[in-house]
Write a protein that holds these residues in place. Sequence first.
Motif, short mmCIF file in Angstrom:
data_model
loop_
_atom_site.label_atom_id
_atom_site.label_comp_id
_atom_site.label_asym_id
_atom_site.label_seq_id
_atom_site.Cartn_x
_atom_site.Cartn_y
_atom_site.Cartn_z
N SER A 25 0.84 -1.20 0.00
CA SER A 25 0.00 0.00 0.00
C SER A 25 0.88 1.25 0.00
O SER A 25 0.53 2.27 -0.61
CB SER A 25 -0.95 0.01 1.19
N TYR A 26 2.05 1.19 0.65
CA TYR A 26 3.00 2.30 0.62
C TYR A 26 3.53 2.50 -0.80
O TYR A 26 3.63 3.62 -1.29
CB TYR A 26 4.16 2.03 1.58
N ARG A 29 0.81 3.94 -2.93
CA ARG A 29 0.64 5.35 -2.54
C ARG A 29 1.74 6.23 -3.14
O ARG A 29 1.47 7.34 -3.61
CB ARG A 29 0.67 5.41 -1.02
N ILE A 32 1.10 6.64 -6.90
CA ILE A 32 0.02 7.59 -7.14
C ILE A 32 0.51 9.02 -6.95
O ILE A 32 0.20 9.90 -7.76
CB ILE A 32 -1.19 7.28 -6.24
N LYS A 33 1.27 9.25 -5.89
CA LYS A 33 1.75 10.61 -5.63
C LYS A 33 2.75 11.07 -6.69
O LYS A 33 2.71 12.21 -7.15
CB LYS A 33 2.39 10.70 -4.25
N PHE A 50 5.32 10.42 3.91
CA PHE A 50 4.54 9.35 4.49
C PHE A 50 5.26 8.75 5.68
O PHE A 50 5.42 7.53 5.80
CB PHE A 50 4.29 8.24 3.46
N HIS A 53 3.37 6.06 7.81
CA HIS A 53 3.20 4.83 7.05
C HIS A 53 4.51 4.06 7.00
O HIS A 53 4.54 2.83 7.19
CB HIS A 53 2.71 5.18 5.65
#
Length: 116
Positions: A25-26, A29, A32-33, A50, A53
């Motif tokens: 998920s990191y 993420r 996406i960023k 993050f 996270h």
Amino acid sequence: MFKLINRIMILLCYLPYLYLLTYYSYVVRAIIKLRRIPTYDNPDPKELGFSTHRYIIYKLADIVIYGLCLFILLLLITLFLKKFTIRKMHWKLLLIGIIIFILIFFIDPFMVWFAD
């Protein structure tokens, strides 16, 4: 007492999957960023913002390793007392989870970026 030990052992079988979920998920993420796939030192994972996270991922890795040690200890206790009742499904899931957990550290290109 042995029901509690068996339930703890079953819970420990699923810890590697919790780590996998959190770790990837990191990565998703970050993708996406950045709107691209991160590579080694481009960007540094610490620069993404993050930090919580990332901290959770590091702590989960520790928990998985200590959890596997605890699992082995509990396994020895239950085998010694002959009160072992974990199904084969949990054994298979534990083995697959451990293999994937180890492969991530040695093969996954995202781990090279994340551990940077």
